[in-house]
Design a protein around this motif. Structure first.
Motif, short mmCIF file in Angstrom:
data_model
loop_
_atom_site.label_atom_id
_atom_site.label_comp_id
_atom_site.label_asym_id
_atom_site.label_seq_id
_atom_site.Cartn_x
_atom_site.Cartn_y
_atom_site.Cartn_z
N LEU A 75 8.23 27.99 -12.38
CA LEU A 75 6.77 27.87 -12.30
C LEU A 75 6.23 28.43 -10.99
N SER A 76 6.70 29.61 -10.64
CA SER A 76 6.23 30.30 -9.44
C SER A 76 5.63 31.65 -9.84
N THR A 77 4.94 32.29 -8.91
CA THR A 77 4.40 33.62 -9.21
C THR A 77 5.52 34.62 -9.45
N THR A 78 6.67 34.40 -8.84
CA THR A 78 7.83 35.27 -9.10
C THR A 78 8.32 35.11 -10.53
N SER A 79 8.34 33.88 -11.01
CA SER A 79 8.83 33.62 -12.37
C SER A 79 7.89 34.21 -13.42
N LEU A 80 6.62 34.41 -13.07
CA LEU A 80 5.67 35.05 -14.00
C LEU A 80 6.17 36.41 -14.46
N ARG A 81 6.74 37.13 -13.55
CA ARG A 81 7.21 38.49 -13.88
C ARG A 81 8.46 38.49 -14.75
N ARG A 82 9.09 37.34 -14.89
CA ARG A 82 10.29 37.25 -15.74
C ARG A 82 9.97 36.72 -17.12
N VAL A 83 8.70 36.46 -17.39
CA VAL A 83 8.30 35.93 -18.69
C VAL A 83 8.63 36.93 -19.77
N ARG A 84 9.17 36.45 -20.87
CA ARG A 84 9.49 37.32 -22.00
C ARG A 84 8.60 36.96 -23.18
#
Length: 254
Positions: A245-254
């Motif tokens: 739940l970080s802005t970095t994890s947003l880019r890993r959303v599939r």
């Protein structure tokens, strides 16, 4: 008394650490024509700093992977970001844009922010019959640190279980613009407390969470509506702030 009611409602619906759930969002126009979208939602409880929430679209294909991330704040506006996969871009949502519709739905960005108690003021109005029981009717107003599209909201909270059954939203001109109705509540037993040390040797009470399986937001100005059907609730799944739940994890959303 209004604050006490909201505090008790929050206490009864907290303590599960994290949650994941699947949703079907149905958008209907004034004539009743419908479009469906499938989403996933993740939430992490952070009592000391505000909960974290992510909503990810799985369908339709055109917006697959679009995601909204909210980092709750105790007394001020949440930090919110929108990830647009077509642009591979994370965009921060400005305060004055949060009253706008979330991807064409009747829910605003503000509606999808975390609802920390200290952000608002409360006033108990009355108790009245609702459904098969009775409800507290409480007015909630945004605090001075919030930029809100609403002047106030009226909540119907049932007296027995402290569930929010209905919310009426009034715009800054004090006109009723939207109504949210929650129904088909499901009961979940989450985790098991440590065994009691009393003479009875019986386990302590388990945490019981009530969640609505349906939520219908009706816009009285446009005649449109958005229905959310919730299913496959999972609690205590081991989510972490940085990984999930970080802005970095947003880019890993599939």
């Amino acid at each position: 008394r209004g604050l006490a009611i909201f505090t008790e409602a929050d206490r009864r619906q907290s303590g599960y650490e994290d949650m994941q759930v699947s949703l079907v969002m149905t958008l209907r126009n004034r004539k009743g024509a419908a479009v469906e979208r499938e989403l996933d939602l993740k939430q992490l409880e952070v009592p000391a700093g505000g909960d974290k929430l992510m909503v990810v679209f799985n369908t339709p294909k055109a917006i697959r992977g679009t995601a909204l991330l909210s980092h709750g704040q105790i007394t001020r506006e949440d930090d919110q970001w929108l990830y647009l996969p077509a642009l591979k871009r994370v965009k921060k949502i400005a305060s004055r844009n949060r009253s706008g519709p979330f991807l064409g739905s009747e829910f605003s960005y503000e509606d999808l922010s975390t609802q920390e108690i200290a952000k608002y003021s409360y006033r108990y109005l009355r108790t009245e019959a609702c459904g098969e029981g009775s409800c507290f009717v409480v007015e909630r107003r945004p605090g001075p640190n919030l930029y809100s599209g609403y002047l106030r909201q009226l909540f119907w909270i049932d007296e027995r279980d402290y569930r929010s059954l209905k919310v009426e939203y009034f715009n800054r001109g004090d006109r009723l613009t939207k109504t949210l109705v929650s129904s088909d509540f499901e009961s979940f037993v989450v985790g098991t407390a440590d065994e009691a040390t009393s003479e009875s040797d019986e386990p302590a009470a388990q945490l019981r969470i009530l969640k609505p399986a349906r939520m219908l937001m009706t816009n009285h100005v446009t005649g449109k509506s958005t229905e959310l059907v919730w299913n496959n609730f999972r609690f205590g799944t081991g989510l972490t702030a940085e990984r999930d739940l970080s802005t970095t994890s947003l880019r890993r959303v599939r």
